[in-house]
Design an enzyme around this catalytic site. Structure first.
Site, PDB file in Angstrom:
ATOM      1  N   SER A 117      30.518  34.989  41.363  1.00 39.92           N
ATOM      2  CA  SER A 117      30.705  35.869  42.529  1.00 39.92           C
ATOM      3  C   SER A 117      30.094  37.234  42.251  1.00 39.92           C
ATOM      4  CB  SER A 117      32.192  36.010  42.840  1.00 39.92           C
ATOM      5  OG  SER A 117      32.757  36.964  41.972  1.00 39.92           O
ATOM      6  N   LYS A 118      29.953  37.998  43.320  1.00 41.68           N
ATOM      7  CA  LYS A 118      29.426  39.363  43.213  1.00 41.68           C
ATOM      8  C   LYS A 118      30.223  40.168  42.203  1.00 41.68           C
ATOM      9  CE  LYS A 118      28.634  40.105  48.128  1.00 41.68           C
ATOM     10  NZ  LYS A 118      28.777  41.108  49.177  1.00 41.68           N
ATOM     11  N   ARG A 119      31.529  39.964  42.249  1.00 44.58           N
ATOM     12  CA  ARG A 119      32.437  40.744  41.395  1.00 44.58           C
ATOM     13  C   ARG A 119      32.268  40.426  39.914  1.00 44.58           C
ATOM     14  NH1 ARG A 119      32.350  43.630  44.615  1.00 44.58           N
ATOM     15  NH2 ARG A 119      33.184  43.354  46.699  1.00 44.58           N
ATOM     16  N   ASP A 120      31.786  39.233  39.609  1.00 48.64           N
ATOM     17  CA  ASP A 120      31.644  38.861  38.194  1.00 48.64           C
ATOM     18  C   ASP A 120      30.725  39.821  37.462  1.00 48.64           C
ATOM     19  OD1 ASP A 120      33.337  36.668  38.169  1.00 48.64           O
ATOM     20  OD2 ASP A 120      31.788  35.362  38.982  1.00 48.64           O
ATOM     21  N   GLY A 121      29.744  40.345  38.178  1.00 48.77           N
ATOM     22  CA  GLY A 121      28.805  41.273  37.549  1.00 48.77           C
ATOM     23  C   GLY A 121      29.541  42.446  36.949  1.00 48.77           C
TER      24      GLY A 121
END
Ligand code: GLU
Length: 513
Positions: A263-267
């Site tokens: 997900s975007k948040r994993d970054g």
């Protein structure tokens, strides 16, 4: 095979996720492989989700990766416009065709009416789906006479247009990755084709455009597979089923752990990039560091992405874009999720650095050298990058990791010094300085030969005692490049100065033990 035409069709709703770049890449590779055409189409019909700057971001990201569309916004082409917001009249025309052929109908249901239906279903512990089972009970043109419908339309009552999904049909999708996928039409809802604001939905615009733009292959993420059932029904309704594009749904990209979708948040969570370029969103949560800003070479990113869901079936891993074009094969796309292995991305980058030409690397490193206030000739920089390129991961690592090529050593690896420095040997090491000062041909080969000779014949010590000291005094670290090559590049005066300064520092470190 007829001329291949593929499209990348992102919605400009924010920064383009790295998975989108992979989709674009696979489309591009298929087109290039067969001398076909890769098209960029901006799917911006959802005005609520439109984010300014997102389209430019998409174009810049593709450009950075070397994935250049042959047709698209700002490029032109025979099948434009390529921004869906500029094609409203086309969608209105095709919506009308669906209505005229009995494949779509006007729905006048108000929000309250729809909510009442949802509540009714919920009470039965079911989910309301506008479709064949209940469309006859709803407020739509199927249940009104032609005159009543006309009157409603003329009165300006808000309406949507819905697809009339046929009952009892099997919808088969021949997917190039997944083989045959079958849906039952009775499970599908009567999707909205045209919204009350007069804008088409994704489904209608996507199918109409794929048809009008003569798209032969639709390669997109797996999340679009369920929508494909409606798309096939639309092709059927328009009478285009025989010329429907071929579908290929790409596997999901999984988190580095392999569990769950990336997900975007994993970054932000993992401190790794999951977007091609940095993006300044409205909030910190919505701002991301890109692969580019992280220091990646775009060729490495492309190579890494190519392998996220595809492999050539051989041992070869390093592929230029051109080589990928030749090797790429839709049949070799895998079905199972592809793990986003960031270490592998770094490995690719390291490989690209190692295989880069020193002159090009020196040029790339120059701005950082200047910014640090260092002075160095092109020739010096070329040798510098040549020595360090096997030891760094990113272009941005060169200067911080090799600062000692430009200024005196700032700190020494003390643990190693405590182990290796014997103050009693200082006299011998002083002799080494004199010995070095007398070497005229200050080249790597000659230094190697002479100094090794001195160790063997005159030092009374072994290589394991002398070489680490030389290395630590010269660079402060045990991790640098070949010590003789470093010395040759630094020059005689500098090396002599570093040795005596180093010995003093080593004595102090020992004394403080
Ligand atoms: N606009 C869709 C997206 O944002 C396109 C999906 C497709 O390729 O059909 O991904």
């Amino acid at each position: 095979m007829k001329d291949i035409r593929v499209r990348f069709a992102p919605s400009p709703t924010g920064a383009l996720h790295i998975g989108g770049v992979r989709t674009a890449l696979y489309n591009y590779l298929l087109a290039k492989k067969h001398g076909g055409t890769f098209i960029l189409r901006i799917e911006d019909t959802d005005q609520n989700r439109y984010v300014p700057g997102a389209e430019d971001y998409i174009i810049e990201a593709l450009k950075w990766c070397g994935i250049e569309p042959a047709e698209g916004p700002g490029i032109g082409g025979e099948y434009g416009p390529y921004r869906q917001s500029e094609r409203k009249a086309i969608y209105a025309e095709y919506t009308q065709k669906l209505i005229d052929s009995g494949n779509a109908y006007y729905a006048f249901d108000t929000d309250e009416e729809l909510q009442a239906m949802r509540d009714e279903y919920e009470a039965k512990k079911e989910v309301f789906k506008y479709g064949h089972a209940n469309r006859r009970r709803l407020n739509n043109s199927l249940n009104l006479s032609a005159e009543e419908t006309q009157a409603k339309l003329e009165s300006g009552a808000p309406y949507t247009v819905r697809l009339k999904v046929p009952t009892d049909q099997a919808v088969n999708i021949q997917d190039l990755v997944r083989d045959t996928v079958t849906f039952q039409s009775n499970e599908l809802d009567d999707k909205i084709m045209m919204k009350s604001d007069g804008m088409p939905t994704y489904h209608l615009a996507n199918v109409v455009d794929d048809r009008l733009m003569r798209i032969t292959h639709v390669i997109r993420g797996e999340e679009w597979l369920p929508s494909t059932a409606h798309h096939v029904l639309l092709y059927r309704a328009f009478g285009w089923e025989d010329e429907m594009p071929q579908f290929a749904h790409l596997p999901l990209i999984m988190k580095p752990t392999g569990k769950g979708k990336l997900s975007k948040r994993d970054g932000a969570k993992l401190g790794i990039p999951v977007f091609p370029l940095s993006w300044e969103g409205k909030t910190e949560e919505d701002s991301f560091t890109g692969f580019r800003e992280f220091g990646f070479d775009p060729r490495a990113v492309v190579n890494f992405l190519a392998f996220l869901g595809w492999n050539p079936g051989t041992e070869q891993e390093i592929f230029s874009l051109q080589e990928l074009t030749e090797a790429f094969d839709v049949e070799k796309i895998v079905k199972s999720g592809a793990r986003f292995d960031f270490d592998k991305a770094k490995w690719f980058n390291e490989q690209y650095l190692i295989h880069s030409d020193n002159a090009a690397l020196a040029k790339a490193v120059r701005p950082a050298v200047d910014a640090a206030g260092y002075e160095a000739s092109d020739e010096f920089l070329e040798q510098f990058v040549g020595m360090l390129k096997e030891r760094v991961t990113f272009i941005t690592d060169f200067v911080p990791q090799g600062y000692y090529f430009f200024e005196p050593v700032k700190s020494y690896e003390e643990k190693m010094i405590r182990k290796k420095w014997k103050p009693d040997n200082r006299a011998k090491f002083e002799e080494l300085i004199d010995f070095i000062k007398n070497i005229d041909d200050f080249t790597t080969d000659n230094l190697t030969e002479k100094i090794k000779g001195w160790i063997n014949e005159d030092s009374g010590m072994g290589f394991g005692q002398v070489l680490p000291i030389l290395r630590l005094a010269t660079s402060g670290t045990m991790k640098g490049p070949d010590v003789f090559a470093m010395m040759a590049l630094l020059g005689k005066e500098e090396v002599a100065a570093r040795l005596s300064k180093g010995y003093d520092a080593f004595d102090e470190i020992k004394a403080a033990q």
